[in-house]
Scaffold this active site. Structure first.
Site, PDB file in Angstrom:
ATOM      1  N   LYS A  62      51.355  67.023  49.181  1.00 34.71           N
ATOM      2  CA  LYS A  62      50.377  67.722  48.759  1.00 34.71           C
ATOM      3  C   LYS A  62      50.046  68.882  49.715  1.00 34.71           C
ATOM      4  O   LYS A  62      49.649  69.937  49.418  1.00 34.71           O
ATOM      5  CB  LYS A  62      49.023  66.951  48.422  1.00 34.71           C
ATOM      6  CG  LYS A  62      48.959  66.008  47.576  1.00 34.71           C
ATOM      7  CD  LYS A  62      47.662  65.236  47.209  1.00 34.71           C
ATOM      8  CE  LYS A  62      48.009  64.194  46.141  1.00 34.71           C
ATOM      9  NZ  LYS A  62      46.601  63.491  46.142  1.00 34.71           N
ATOM     10  N   ASP A  98      41.702  66.243  42.715  1.00 31.47           N
ATOM     11  CA  ASP A  98      41.307  64.797  42.955  1.00 31.47           C
ATOM     12  C   ASP A  98      39.984  64.656  43.247  1.00 31.47           C
ATOM     13  O   ASP A  98      39.456  63.436  43.073  1.00 31.47           O
ATOM     14  CB  ASP A  98      41.995  64.587  44.307  1.00 31.47           C
ATOM     15  CG  ASP A  98      43.595  64.549  44.433  1.00 31.47           C
ATOM     16  OD1 ASP A  98      44.034  63.892  43.162  1.00 31.47           O
ATOM     17  OD2 ASP A  98      44.514  64.721  45.226  1.00 31.47           O
ATOM     18  N   GLY A 123      39.266  57.357  56.844  1.00 32.11           N
ATOM     19  CA  GLY A 123      40.395  58.124  56.926  1.00 32.11           C
ATOM     20  C   GLY A 123      40.187  59.427  56.941  1.00 32.11           C
ATOM     21  O   GLY A 123      38.979  60.117  56.473  1.00 32.11           O
TER      22      GLY A 123
HETATM   23  P1  ATR Z   1      47.074  60.061  52.914  1.00 32.57           P
HETATM   24  O1  ATR Z   1      47.616  61.490  52.328  1.00 32.57           O
HETATM   25  O2  ATR Z   1      47.392  58.859  52.095  1.00 32.57           O
HETATM   26  O3  ATR Z   1      45.682  60.471  53.501  1.00 32.57           O
HETATM   27  P2  ATR Z   1      48.145  60.466  55.586  1.00 32.57           P
HETATM   28  O4  ATR Z   1      47.752  62.004  55.798  1.00 32.57           O
HETATM   29  O5  ATR Z   1      49.092  59.912  56.175  1.00 32.57           O
HETATM   30  O6  ATR Z   1      48.066  59.807  54.014  1.00 32.57           O
HETATM   31  O7  ATR Z   1      47.033  59.960  56.141  1.00 32.57           O
HETATM   32  C1  ATR Z   1      46.795  58.305  56.439  1.00 32.57           C
HETATM   33  C2  ATR Z   1      45.304  57.927  56.905  1.00 32.57           C
HETATM   34  O8  ATR Z   1      45.110  56.578  56.945  1.00 32.57           O
HETATM   35  C3  ATR Z   1      45.002  58.427  58.196  1.00 32.57           C
HETATM   36  O9  ATR Z   1      43.674  58.731  58.242  1.00 32.57           O
HETATM   37  C4  ATR Z   1      45.357  57.368  59.060  1.00 32.57           C
HETATM   38  O10 ATR Z   1      44.796  57.465  60.241  1.00 32.57           O
HETATM   39  P3  ATR Z   1      45.531  58.158  61.642  1.00 32.57           P
HETATM   40  O11 ATR Z   1      44.984  59.614  61.404  1.00 32.57           O
HETATM   41  O12 ATR Z   1      44.661  57.716  62.804  1.00 32.57           O
HETATM   42  O13 ATR Z   1      46.805  57.881  61.493  1.00 32.57           O
HETATM   43  C5  ATR Z   1      44.831  56.194  58.295  1.00 32.57           C
HETATM   44  N1  ATR Z   1      45.602  55.011  58.583  1.00 32.57           N
HETATM   45  C6  ATR Z   1      46.735  54.632  58.452  1.00 32.57           C
HETATM   46  N2  ATR Z   1      46.953  53.166  58.827  1.00 32.57           N
HETATM   47  C7  ATR Z   1      45.915  52.897  59.518  1.00 32.57           C
HETATM   48  C8  ATR Z   1      45.466  51.553  60.124  1.00 32.57           C
HETATM   49  N3  ATR Z   1      46.417  50.548  60.406  1.00 32.57           N
HETATM   50  N4  ATR Z   1      44.300  51.558  60.363  1.00 32.57           N
HETATM   51  C9  ATR Z   1      43.336  52.607  60.284  1.00 32.57           C
HETATM   52  N5  ATR Z   1      43.616  53.624  59.751  1.00 32.57           N
HETATM   53  C10 ATR Z   1      44.669  53.979  59.234  1.00 32.57           C
END
Ligand code: ATR
Length: 276
Positions: A62, A98, A123
């Site tokens: 995206k 979205d 997130g």
């Molecule tokens: P998306 O487009 O699905 O939002 P992304 O841009 O990679 O994918 O973002 C993933 C989100 O999930 C982020 O907010 C990430 O936190 P970080 O920015 O700290 O990486 C969060 N996330 C992924 N795994 C996680 C976990 N185990 N616990 C908490 N947050 C998590």
């Protein structure tokens, strides 16, 4: 006949071809809609080589889509992400449906009045960027963004530019937060196979929980929400159908009815969980 596709990776389980075929049948519009597997490094070339009239873009493309557009709508600019491409001469116009998809699912399917609500957004990645502006536009009272990496939470809050309503914190504050009217899981933790540790104290009797993903990856967050006593807990299937209807409107000038498609997809995903 016009041609459309959804790009992403992995893409083989995408429901978008089914949804758009159902909308086409319902509205009598002739179109085809396929799913195209594309990694970030391949996406621009695959899109350029296509003769598509429009496209959807899903994870993890995206932000790439936003970057390659020749023009973007204001809601795409606020999200800094594009999920809908509309051919515009030699280039592409980018929009993001979205956020409006989530808001329509919450307000119309689930009857929630978002005005004055306190919202916890877990997130700060692409999914969170996509929905945050529309939640603010819907009149919520407060948006608390919590992210494992607090700098990304701050960056999202800064981009939203509403310091009176938007707050950003690191994950360590979660046990100290009070309860929220709406709790949104926009993390990919469960996709990565990690468990989210969330306290029951986030929930009060009228709290609603929604996971922006759908199917099996949403199960454990929704199980927590139900165990904690949320009035309602549901996955992102409704948002998926609503964002698709908004993309359909942009391409064809008609907004299809979504209830039948949602019912069919829900029945299918219920089957998925009982199949084994
Ligand atoms: P998306 O487009 O699905 O939002 P992304 O841009 O990679 O994918 O973002 C993933 C989100 O999930 C982020 O907010 C990430 O936190 P970080 O920015 O700290 O990486 C969060 N996330 C992924 N795994 C996680 C976990 N185990 N616990 C908490 N947050 C998590």
């Amino acid at each position: 006949m016009k041609h459309f596709a959804v790009f992403g990776t992995p893409i083989d389980h995408s429901q978008s071809p089914f949804i758009h075929a159902a909308f086409a049948k319902q509205t009598g519009i002739a179109l085809d809609y396929t799913a195209i597997e594309a990694a970030p490094t391949e996406f621009a070339a695959k899109l350029a080589a296509s003769t598509l009239d429009g496209a959807n873009v899903t994870l993890p493309l995206k932000q790439e889509a936003f970057a390659l557009c020749t023009s973007t709508t204001s809601r795409a600019q606020r999200a800094r992400a594009v999920n809908t491409l509309i051919r515009d001469g030699e280039g592409w116009r980018g929009d993001n449906t979205d956020g409006i998809g989530l808001v329509r699912d919450l307000t119309e399917r689930h009857g929630m009045d978002l005005r004055q609500r306190r919202v916890l957004l877990l997130g700060a990645g692409g999914a969170a960027h996509g929905v945050a502006p529309a939640l603010l536009d819907a009149g919520i009272h407060e948006l608390m963004i919590v992210n494992r990496n607090p700098e990304r939470a701050d960056a999202l809050a800064d981009a939203l530019g509403e310091p009176a309503r938007v707050h950003a914190r690191g994950w360590e504050v979660v046990p100290k937060l009070g309860s929220y009217d709406l709790i949104i899981n926009a993390t990919s933790a469960l996709v990565n196979g990690d468990m989210l540790k969330l306290p029951m104290a986030l929930v009060e009797k009228r709290s609603i929980a929604v996971d922006l993903s759908y199917g099996e990856v949403a199960v454990s967050f929704l199980a927590w929400a139900r165990a904690a006593g949320c009035a309602k807990a549901f996955d992102g299937l409704g948002m998926l159908v609503e964002q698709a209807a908004e993309s359909f409107l942009l391409w064809h000038g008609v907004r299809p009815e979504t209830d039948d498609v949602f019912a069919e997809l829900s029945a299918r995903s219920a089957g998925l969980f009982t199949a084994d």
